[in-house]
Design a protein around this motif. Sequence first.
Motif, PDB file in Angstrom:
ATOM      1  N   PHE A  84       2.103   1.957  11.656  1.00  0.00           N
ATOM      2  CA  PHE A  84       2.315   2.008  10.219  1.00  0.00           C
ATOM      3  C   PHE A  84       1.890   0.726   9.505  1.00  0.00           C
ATOM      4  CE2 PHE A  84       4.832   3.592   6.529  1.00  0.00           C
ATOM      5  CZ  PHE A  84       4.271   4.854   6.521  1.00  0.00           C
ATOM      6  N   ARG A  99      -0.912   6.604   4.907  1.00  0.00           N
ATOM      7  CA  ARG A  99       0.436   6.319   5.387  1.00  0.00           C
ATOM      8  C   ARG A  99       1.412   7.396   4.963  1.00  0.00           C
ATOM      9  NH1 ARG A  99       2.606   1.629   3.568  1.00  0.00           N
ATOM     10  NH2 ARG A  99       3.401   0.760   5.491  1.00  0.00           N
TER      11      ARG A  99
ATOM     12  N   SER B 343      14.338   9.907   6.533  1.00  0.00           N
ATOM     13  CA  SER B 343      14.246  11.311   6.191  1.00  0.00           C
ATOM     14  C   SER B 343      15.569  11.995   6.500  1.00  0.00           C
ATOM     15  CB  SER B 343      13.136  11.966   7.001  1.00  0.00           C
ATOM     16  OG  SER B 343      13.313  13.352   6.967  1.00  0.00           O
ATOM     17  N   PRO B 410       5.793  -3.583   8.212  1.00  0.00           N
ATOM     18  CA  PRO B 410       5.425  -2.357   7.478  1.00  0.00           C
ATOM     19  C   PRO B 410       6.227  -1.134   7.906  1.00  0.00           C
ATOM     20  CG  PRO B 410       3.454  -3.549   8.101  1.00  0.00           C
ATOM     21  CD  PRO B 410       4.603  -4.240   8.782  1.00  0.00           C
ATOM     22  N   ILE B 411       6.446  -0.959   9.203  1.00  0.00           N
ATOM     23  CA  ILE B 411       7.184   0.246   9.615  1.00  0.00           C
ATOM     24  C   ILE B 411       8.654   0.111   9.244  1.00  0.00           C
ATOM     25  CG2 ILE B 411       7.792  -0.384  12.021  1.00  0.00           C
ATOM     26  CD1 ILE B 411       6.842   2.569  12.663  1.00  0.00           C
ATOM     27  N   SER B 414       9.207   1.240   5.850  1.00  0.00           N
ATOM     28  CA  SER B 414       9.206   2.691   5.644  1.00  0.00           C
ATOM     29  C   SER B 414      10.586   3.269   5.933  1.00  0.00           C
ATOM     30  CB  SER B 414       8.155   3.342   6.535  1.00  0.00           C
ATOM     31  OG  SER B 414       8.615   3.402   7.869  1.00  0.00           O
ATOM     32  N   LEU B 530       2.438  -2.562   0.643  1.00  0.00           N
ATOM     33  CA  LEU B 530       2.541  -1.587   1.724  1.00  0.00           C
ATOM     34  C   LEU B 530       3.856  -0.821   1.656  1.00  0.00           C
ATOM     35  CD1 LEU B 530       1.276  -3.401   4.917  1.00  0.00           C
ATOM     36  CD2 LEU B 530       0.186  -1.579   3.651  1.00  0.00           C
ATOM     37  N   THR B 533       4.536   4.125  -0.349  1.00  0.00           N
ATOM     38  CA  THR B 533       3.693   5.109   0.323  1.00  0.00           C
ATOM     39  C   THR B 533       3.378   6.282  -0.588  1.00  0.00           C
ATOM     40  OG1 THR B 533       5.716   6.033   1.233  1.00  0.00           O
ATOM     41  CG2 THR B 533       4.439   4.615   2.674  1.00  0.00           C
TER      42      THR B 533
END
Lengths: 123, 589, 343
Positions: A84, A99, B343, B410-411, B414, B530, B533
Motif C-alpha cells: 500500500f 490504492r 472496514s 501508508p498501510i 489506511s 497518501l 484514497t
Amino acid sequence: MTENNLFGYKISKPRSISMDSADLSLAHEILDKIPTFRLCISCGGCTSACTAGNFTDFNIRRVNLMLRRGQLETLSKELKDCMFCGKCYLACPHGVNTRNVILMMKELLYEWEQNIDRRTEKL
Amino acid sequence: MEYFDIFVIPFTIGVIFLFSILIGKFVYWFIQIPRRDKRLIGKNFFTVKTLKSIWECITECLLHVRIFKTNPRLGFMHMSIAFGWFMMILVGKFQSTAATGMWIEPPHVAIFLKYFVPTESYRFAHLFAAVMDFFLLLVLTGIILAAVKRFRPQAAGMKRPTKHTTFDKVALISLWAIFPLRLLAESFTSGTYDSGSFLTGSLGRLFELFLPVESLYYPAFWGYSIALGIFFCAMPFSRYMHIFGEIGLIFLRNWGLKTENKVEGFANFELHSCSRCGMCIDVCQLSTAAKINDVQSVYFLRDERYNTLSRRVANNCLMCGRCEEVCPVLIKSNRHRLLMRKSPFGTVTPDFSYLQRNEISISSGDVAYFAGCMTHLTSSIKMSMLRIFEKADVHYTFIDEEKGACCGRPIMLSGALNAADDMIAFNKKLIKESGAKLLVTSCPICYKFFNENYKLDIPVMHHTEYINFLVKERKIKLQKTAEKYVYHDPCELGRLSGIYEQPRTVLQKTGILVSVPEEKEDALCCGGSLANTEINYAERGNIVRDVICTLSADEPDCLVTACPLCKKTFNKERIIDVKDIAEVVASQM
Amino acid sequence: MNENSKQIVVVGGGPGGLETASMLARMGFDVEIIEKEDVIGGHLNQYYQLFPNFRDAGELTQELKERAAHPKIKISTGESLLDLTRNDGKFEILTSKRRKINPDAVVMATGFDPFEAERKEEFGYGVYPNVITSIELEKMFREQGKVTTVDGRIPERVGIVHCVGSRDEKVGNFYCSRICCICGVKQAIEIRKHHPETRVTNFYMDMRMSGQYFEELYRQSQERWGVYYVRGRISEAAMTVDGKIRVKAEDTLIAKPVTLSVDLLVLMVGIEASNSTKEFSKRLEIESDYGFFRSRDRHSEDQESPVDGLFLAGTAKGPASIKETLADARATAGKVWEYFQNN
C-alpha cells in the motif's frame, strides 16, 4: 490443468475464460464506484514500480485484469502482499486510483469468499 | 405550593431528562477508560493539572478564547451565548436566593423568578435586575449573530456554515427561541407590574402602550418553559452536547489521556465535544479547492458519533492536520479517522511474512540512508543526497537502494494499524546490521514513522535536519545566490513532526527565502497525500493548482520543498520551478 | 479583389510558417514572416533524417528556405510578437523591436515545444548524464554522425522510452503526441544502421503506426534491424555502480517485471504547445486544448480560428508530423485566399 479421477479418466478444465459466464459483478461494482479504474490501459507502470514486487510475484496489473475477467479464486491471496505504499498510483499515467481499487477489492473479495464458504457449508 | 406553577413542568422534565442522560453517558464512558489511563488520572488528580483544567474551562467553555483568536466575530458570538447564559444562571441563582430567602430550591424557581417574584421587593433587587438584563442582552446579541451567520456566513467571518442534522435543527430552533421568549415573558411581566430594569422594564412599558400585557405574560412563560424543555431533551443528542462534553474532555486531556486504539472512553468525550463550529471546513483544502463539502472533520465526527459514517467520508481526507490546527476544542480527528478506516465488513488481511524469507545483505556504514519508495521516483533528490554524503565525506550505507520495503506508514494510514509490524521488523534488522549510528530519510512520511513507531536505538533525521547539521558542523559549505525561494512545508514534516526551522536555516544560506502566509502551522497540503484514497485525479489537480498559485503569488524563482511526494505532485503543473531542498544544497555546495 | 493590396503576417518561421508564406506569396499576397529565433526553419533545423523515408532533414530545410526566398516575402528574424489585437477588420501587431504592423490577415504558425523531460523525474533526465531526449539524439547524429555516451563510447545497449510526457495524467497531458512511436522506430533503426553491435530496446505502451508507410517501417525494424520491443511502461531509472542506467518495467505480455541496464536511455519526448502558442491562444481568448489553438471546426474549418482573419497552421493546433504540417500549411494558404475573395 488435468487431474485423474477415481476411475483413471482425465477431466480437463476449460482452457479458455468464458466471458459469457464469468462473474463480473465484483468488477462492475468497483468500476462503478471508482470510475478511474476504467481508465487502465495495462501499461504495467504500476507493477514495474511496485515495492512488494521487489519481494514477491504480486502483480497488480494482472490482478486488475483477472478481476475484470471474473477470475477471482487466487486474487485475495495475491492482494495480501500489497504494501500500500502508493508508488503504483504515482506511476500510473492514466490517473487510476489504484490504492482505492486495492482497498475495495480486498473488502469485496473478503465478502465474496465468506459467501462461498457459507455456500459450501450448506452443501 | 409556593413558587410553583404548572407551566414549569416542561422545563423540569427537560432538566431531569438531560441530567439523567448526561450522567449515564459520562459514567459509561468513564468506565470504558482503560485501567492504565485511570491510574494516570489518579496520579494527576491532585496536581496543578486540575487547576489548569478549571482555568481552561473558563477560558474555553465560557469565553472561547481560541475561537476568538482566529476569528474574533465568531469568538464573540460563542462567548456572548456561553458566557452570558452561564452568568444568567449564576447570578439568577443568587437573585432567587435573595428574593426567596432559600439557598436550596428547585431549579425552576431561579429560572422563572420573574413570574414568582415580579417586583423588585428584595435586597439588591434593582442591581440584580440590571445585571440579569445585561446578560440577557449579551446572549440575545449572540443569538442574533448566530442567526445572521446561518444565513450569511460571511458576516461571521466564515466561508460556509455547517450543515446540520434534525436533532441539531430542533435544538437550534428551540435555543434561538429560549431567549427572545424570556425577554418577552419578563417584559410583559415588567409591564404588568411596572417593574424590571433597563431592558425588560423599558420594553415592558413600551409593550404596555399597545398590548394587553397582563394576559400575555403567562403564555409567554409557558413558551419559555417549553422552549427550554425541548432544548434540554434534544441537547444530549445534538451538537450542544459539546457544552458538557468539552468540560470532561479538558480535564481528561490535561490529565494525560488521548485516543489510542479504540473509540471508547476518552474518544467518546472527544466525539461529543465537537460543537460543529465549522472552523475546520474553512481551512480544509478539499472544501476550498476541490469543492468536496461533506467530509470535513465536523461531518466526519458527526457521522462517527451517530453511526452513519460512510467509507467515502472516512477515507476522503488528506490527513494534513490543518483542521486539528484550528480546532478550538483541540480534537485529534486524524486519530479518529484512522480508527474508523477499518472496514466494518472485514477485509483481506495483509500478510508480509514474505519479508522474513528474504535475505538481504547490507554493507556497513556510519549513516544509514533510507530513501523511501517515493524518492526512487524522484531521481534528483536521491542523487543529490548521495552527492551530499560524498561531499561531506560520510561513510554511508544505502538501505533501500535496490530491494527496499515500504516503511509501513501508508498501510497504517489506511486503517490497518498493526499491518506494518513485518515491515518494521524487516527494516529494523537491516538498519541494525548496517551498524549505523544515525538514520537519514528523504521522505517525511518515512521519517515520521521511523521516528515514532520504530523505536530504533539510533536517532532518526530527515534530510532537512541532516543537511542543517552538516552545515553547522562545517562538513559542507554553501554558496549563497540571489535566487528567491518560497519554502513549502510538507505536512508530515511540518505540522505532523514539527520541523520548521532547519530547512529555513539552510535555505537562508543558499538564497533569499521569502516568507508566505501559508507556512509552518498554516502550510497547505500539496494535495498528493497518501492518506486520501478516495479523491480522484481531477480533484487532486484542483488542489495542486490552487496551492502552486497561492505559493507563487510573489513570483519566487523556485518553490522549494522537502518531500518527494510533494515534488511529484507539484510537477503536474508547470507554473513554477519546483526543487527539493537536497537539490538546492547539492547544486550550491 | 486585388491581392497586391493585402498584407499578411505569418507568425513563426518553422516548416508550417515557411510553407504557408511560400504559398501565399505565389498567390500574389505580400507576406511577412516574424520569427523569434535568429534563423528560420524551426525545430527542423535540429533533425537528422525524417521518417518514414529517412530523407535528410537539412535538405528539406534548404528546400523550404529556397521556396520562401521570394520577392513578396519579407523575413524578420530575431523578432517576436508582443501584442496582437484586432480592430475594425485590421490587425495591430506590436513586435519586440517596437515595430507596429497592421496586416489584413494573420497566420499563427507558432508551433510546439518538446516536452521538458526533467518533469518526468523517474526517467532521470538532467540527473543521469546518459539519459537524453529524442531531439538530442537527432542532434547527435547530425553533428557527430554517431551515437556516443557522455564519455565518448559507442553504447552497447540503448533503451528507448516511448510516451514521455504524452498520454500522461501525471504531467497533465492526456493526449497522444502521435509522432513519437514512429520516431522511436526510426531512431532505433538509425542506431542499428550506424552501430550494428548495439542492442536497441523500445519500451512502449502501444505502438501507433498511423501514418502512411509507418507500419512497414515498424516491420522493417523487427525483420531487418532486429530492434527489441518490450510492451511495458518504464517506472523508474537508477544508476548502477558501473555508471549504467538500470530501468525497471513490467513486460506486460508475460506479466513479469523486467530490468535492463543500458548505456544510453533515449526519451521520446512528446509535443507540447510552444510558449507563444499558449500565450496567444490565451490572449486572443481562443479556446485551447492543452494550450494548442482550437480551430473553428475540426473538419471543414480546421485552418480558421474563431477570430475573423486569423488563421492557424501546423503544430500550433496540436501534434502533427512534418508531412502533415506542410499539407496543413498549404491548406491554410488556400483558406486565406478564400477569405480575401469574400472580404
